[in-house]
Scaffold this motif. Sequence first.
Motif, PDB file in Angstrom:
ATOM      1  N   THR A 184       0.832  -1.199   0.000  1.00  0.00           N
ATOM      2  CA  THR A 184       0.000   0.000   0.000  1.00  0.00           C
ATOM      3  C   THR A 184       0.865   1.245   0.000  1.00  0.00           C
ATOM      4  N   GLU A 185       0.392   2.261  -0.677  1.00  0.00           N
ATOM      5  CA  GLU A 185       1.087   3.529  -0.730  1.00  0.00           C
ATOM      6  C   GLU A 185       0.040   4.626  -0.676  1.00  0.00           C
ATOM      7  N   LEU A 186       0.111   5.459   0.336  1.00  0.00           N
ATOM      8  CA  LEU A 186      -0.862   6.527   0.482  1.00  0.00           C
ATOM      9  C   LEU A 186      -0.427   7.723  -0.356  1.00  0.00           C
ATOM     10  N   ARG A 187      -1.360   8.234  -1.125  1.00  0.00           N
ATOM     11  CA  ARG A 187      -1.074   9.390  -1.975  1.00  0.00           C
ATOM     12  C   ARG A 187      -2.177  10.425  -1.781  1.00  0.00           C
ATOM     13  N   THR A 188      -1.806  11.678  -1.776  1.00  0.00           N
ATOM     14  CA  THR A 188      -2.814  12.732  -1.715  1.00  0.00           C
ATOM     15  C   THR A 188      -3.146  13.154  -3.138  1.00  0.00           C
ATOM     16  N   THR A 189      -4.423  13.346  -3.390  1.00  0.00           N
ATOM     17  CA  THR A 189      -4.859  13.733  -4.731  1.00  0.00           C
ATOM     18  C   THR A 189      -5.379  15.161  -4.757  1.00  0.00           C
ATOM     19  N   GLU A 190      -5.247  15.881  -3.639  1.00  0.00           N
ATOM     20  CA  GLU A 190      -5.701  17.263  -3.610  1.00  0.00           C
ATOM     21  C   GLU A 190      -4.760  18.149  -4.398  1.00  0.00           C
TER      22      GLU A 190
END
Length: 53
Positions: free
Chosen positions: A22-28
């Motif tokens: 898993t890799e958390l990414r921000t899309t804002e």
Amino acid sequence: MTGPSSSPRGETAGKPGARWATELRTTEVVIDDDAPDPKPNRKARRALARRKR
């Protein structure tokens, strides 16, 4: 060729010891107030044209 099964199988459990990568990414995305309005995409343009008819 075979068709779809009338009794579909459920999800199977993963292999023991296997880990999800898993890799958390921000899309804002921050947009300046002075930035021009974005052009509508093809789907939006077609919907507007359909509504005008």
